[in-house]
Design a protein around this motif. Structure first.
Motif, short mmCIF file in Angstrom:
data_model
loop_
_atom_site.label_atom_id
_atom_site.label_comp_id
_atom_site.label_asym_id
_atom_site.label_seq_id
_atom_site.Cartn_x
_atom_site.Cartn_y
_atom_site.Cartn_z
N ARG A 152 -12.68 -1.03 9.18
CA ARG A 152 -13.60 -1.76 7.66
C ARG A 152 -13.22 -1.13 6.77
NH1 ARG A 152 -17.98 0.21 11.58
NH2 ARG A 152 -18.80 0.50 8.95
N LEU A 153 -12.83 -0.28 6.41
CA LEU A 153 -12.31 0.59 4.64
C LEU A 153 -11.00 -0.17 4.59
CD1 LEU A 153 -14.48 4.07 4.73
CD2 LEU A 153 -14.55 1.64 3.77
N GLY A 154 -10.66 -0.44 5.43
CA GLY A 154 -9.08 -1.13 4.42
C GLY A 154 -8.14 0.16 5.16
N PHE A 155 -7.99 1.07 6.15
CA PHE A 155 -7.04 1.58 6.58
C PHE A 155 -6.53 1.22 8.21
CE2 PHE A 155 -9.42 4.36 3.86
CZ PHE A 155 -8.88 5.72 4.26
N PRO A 177 -4.47 1.31 0.71
CA PRO A 177 -3.58 1.27 -0.68
C PRO A 177 -5.22 1.89 -1.40
CG PRO A 177 -4.02 -0.97 0.60
CD PRO A 177 -4.13 -0.10 1.17
N LEU A 178 -4.22 2.03 -2.32
CA LEU A 178 -6.22 2.69 -3.46
C LEU A 178 -6.01 1.36 -4.53
CD1 LEU A 178 -6.30 6.56 -3.23
CD2 LEU A 178 -7.65 4.62 -1.81
N PRO A 179 -7.15 1.12 -5.64
CA PRO A 179 -8.57 1.71 -4.79
C PRO A 179 -9.03 1.27 -3.59
CG PRO A 179 -8.59 -0.39 -7.41
CD PRO A 179 -6.64 0.15 -6.45
N LEU A 180 -9.61 1.50 -2.84
CA LEU A 180 -10.87 1.07 -1.96
C LEU A 180 -11.16 -0.74 -2.23
CD1 LEU A 180 -11.96 3.76 0.35
CD2 LEU A 180 -9.77 2.49 0.97
#
Length: 184
Positions: A152-155, A177-180
């Motif tokens: 859910r956080l994009g990982f 990728p950062l920023p989340l």
């Protein structure tokens, strides 16, 4: 209300008994692994750009923690996982994920506080304002709440069903990728 507070390497090392207690109740590792885990955590605090967040209740009781650092050659996890990704996906993919990465080593919350957004806040807080291009970590390769949270956080999955040298449990190596993306 749970507040997040930054702790430097010295405070983290001084809090190791509390951190290990949280790790133990959250992960339920075999007893024979705890002294080694404690040594590893202390060593991690010496890595470049170490950052730690403690999740605390209003009375100062620590109920969760997370930490990470800038990954670089010569660090065991970094070298082992980067090599594995390079073997599976090639040198360009490994470089894209690991050349400038925040390695999130631990994120744990006491079971009675899980599912309340503390882990999400810890991961976001660790990643906020970092100069690295990516964040990478490992998590059990099972349909756990943590695995769902990271998605859910994009990982995304970089490697699945991975067994570390000398280990037996299966892990997923994940990266974002950062920023989340902003928290909802």
């Amino acid at each position: 209300m749970i507040e997040l507070r930054r702790a430097g390497p010295e405070e983290f090392a001084a809090s190791i008994a509390t951190v290990i207690d949280i790790y133990t109740v959250a992960m339920r590792p075999p007893d024979d692994q705890l002294s080694g885990r404690q040594s590893i955590m202390r060593h991690h605090a010496t890595y470049p750009d170490f950052t730690c967040l403690l999740a605390e209740e209003a009375d100062g009781a620590v109920i969760g923690f997370g930490y990470g650092f800038h990954g670089s050659a010569g660090q065991w996890w970094h070298d082992v996982v980067r090599r594995a990704l390079e073997e599976r996906e090639g040198a360009p993919a490994a470089a894209a994920w690991f050349d400038n990465a925040l390695e999130i080593a631990e994120v744990h919350v006491r079971p009675e506080y899980q599912g309340k957004g503390v882990g999400r806040r810890l991961v976001h807080g660790l990643c906020a304002g970092r100069g690295e291009r990516t964040a990478v970590m490992s998590t059990h390769d099972e349909p756990t709440a943590a695995r769902h949270l990271y998605r859910r956080l994009g990982f995304v999955d970089l490697i699945t069903m991975y067994v570390f040298p000398g280990g037996y449990e299966r892990y997923a190596i994940v990266g974002a990728p950062l920023p989340l993306p902003p928290m909802p």
